[in-house]
Scaffold this motif. Structure first.
Motif, PDB file in Angstrom:
ATOM      1  N   ARG A   1       0.562  -1.240  -0.014  1.00  0.00           N
ATOM      2  CA  ARG A   1      -0.139   0.039   0.166  1.00  0.00           C
ATOM      3  C   ARG A   1       1.000   1.352  -0.100  1.00  0.00           C
ATOM      4  O   ARG A   1       0.459   2.345  -0.720  1.00  0.00           O
ATOM      5  N   SER A   2       2.067   1.065   0.606  1.00  0.00           N
ATOM      6  CA  SER A   2       2.618   2.465   0.906  1.00  0.00           C
ATOM      7  C   SER A   2       3.891   2.737  -0.204  1.00  0.00           C
ATOM      8  O   SER A   2       4.367   3.746  -0.449  1.00  0.00           O
ATOM      9  N   ARG A   3       4.110   1.313  -0.883  1.00  0.00           N
ATOM     10  CA  ARG A   3       4.984   1.122  -1.793  1.00  0.00           C
ATOM     11  C   ARG A   3       4.777   0.729  -3.252  1.00  0.00           C
ATOM     12  O   ARG A   3       5.520  -0.025  -3.676  1.00  0.00           O
ATOM     13  N   ALA A   4       3.576   1.154  -3.425  1.00  0.00           N
ATOM     14  CA  ALA A   4       2.974   0.396  -4.882  1.00  0.00           C
ATOM     15  C   ALA A   4       3.746   0.631  -5.996  1.00  0.00           C
ATOM     16  O   ALA A   4       4.326   1.773  -6.152  1.00  0.00           O
ATOM     17  N   GLY A   5       4.096  -0.408  -6.793  1.00  0.00           N
ATOM     18  CA  GLY A   5       4.821  -0.164  -7.819  1.00  0.00           C
ATOM     19  C   GLY A   5       6.306  -0.338  -7.718  1.00  0.00           C
ATOM     20  O   GLY A   5       7.263  -0.061  -8.851  1.00  0.00           O
ATOM     21  N   VAL A   6       6.943  -0.523  -6.425  1.00  0.00           N
ATOM     22  CA  VAL A   6       8.377  -0.288  -6.307  1.00  0.00           C
ATOM     23  C   VAL A   6       8.769  -1.914  -6.448  1.00  0.00           C
ATOM     24  O   VAL A   6      10.034  -2.112  -6.654  1.00  0.00           O
ATOM     25  N   LEU A   7       8.068  -3.010  -6.554  1.00  0.00           N
ATOM     26  CA  LEU A   7       8.409  -4.223  -6.309  1.00  0.00           C
ATOM     27  C   LEU A   7       9.075  -4.617  -7.719  1.00  0.00           C
ATOM     28  O   LEU A   7       8.508  -4.757  -8.642  1.00  0.00           O
ATOM     29  N   ASP A   8      10.437  -4.962  -7.813  1.00  0.00           N
ATOM     30  CA  ASP A   8      10.997  -5.418  -8.926  1.00  0.00           C
ATOM     31  C   ASP A   8      11.102  -6.612  -9.399  1.00  0.00           C
ATOM     32  O   ASP A   8      11.163  -7.482 -10.614  1.00  0.00           O
ATOM     33  N   VAL A   9      11.328  -7.499  -8.400  1.00  0.00           N
ATOM     34  CA  VAL A   9      11.477  -9.026  -8.539  1.00  0.00           C
ATOM     35  C   VAL A   9      10.701  -9.772  -7.224  1.00  0.00           C
ATOM     36  O   VAL A   9      10.714  -9.366  -6.177  1.00  0.00           O
ATOM     37  N   VAL A  10      10.197 -11.017  -7.292  1.00  0.00           N
ATOM     38  CA  VAL A  10       9.615 -11.907  -6.302  1.00  0.00           C
ATOM     39  C   VAL A  10      10.525 -13.219  -6.462  1.00  0.00           C
ATOM     40  O   VAL A  10      10.682 -13.872  -7.451  1.00  0.00           O
ATOM     41  N   ARG A  11      11.129 -13.467  -5.201  1.00  0.00           N
ATOM     42  CA  ARG A  11      12.084 -14.475  -5.120  1.00  0.00           C
ATOM     43  C   ARG A  11      11.184 -15.594  -4.233  1.00  0.00           C
ATOM     44  O   ARG A  11      11.159 -15.343  -3.031  1.00  0.00           O
TER      45      ARG A  11
END
Length: 78
Positions: free
Chosen positions: A9-19
């Motif tokens: 919610r506070s960092r939407a769009g920041v995720l580059d990779v899911v490990r």
């Protein structure tokens, strides 16, 4: 992939990779007492869907889905 909505919610769009499958980030292999886990898997998030009624102040509906750009390989030995 299922996760918690409060992670985005506070960092939407920041995720580059899911490990997937990482336990110890300081070593290439995750081993304990001579038994090693399968190698980790990295994916790019294609879409993050936060529950439409997520309420951070009340911590309700704290759930989100991440659509990955591939299929997670779950070894049959687990």
């Amino acid at each position: 992939m299922l996760t918690a909505a409060h992670c985005f919610r506070s960092r939407a769009g920041v995720l580059d990779v899911v490990r997937i499958g990482e336990f110890n980030t300081t070593s290439e292999e995750d081993c304990q007492k001579g038994i090693c886990a399968p190698p980790h898997q990295d994916f790019k998030p294609e879409e993050i869907i936060i529950h439409p009624k997520y309420e951070s102040r009340e911590n309700t509906n704290d759930i989100a889905l991440i659509r990955l750009n591939g299929t997670i390989d779950i070894p049959s030995t687990l």
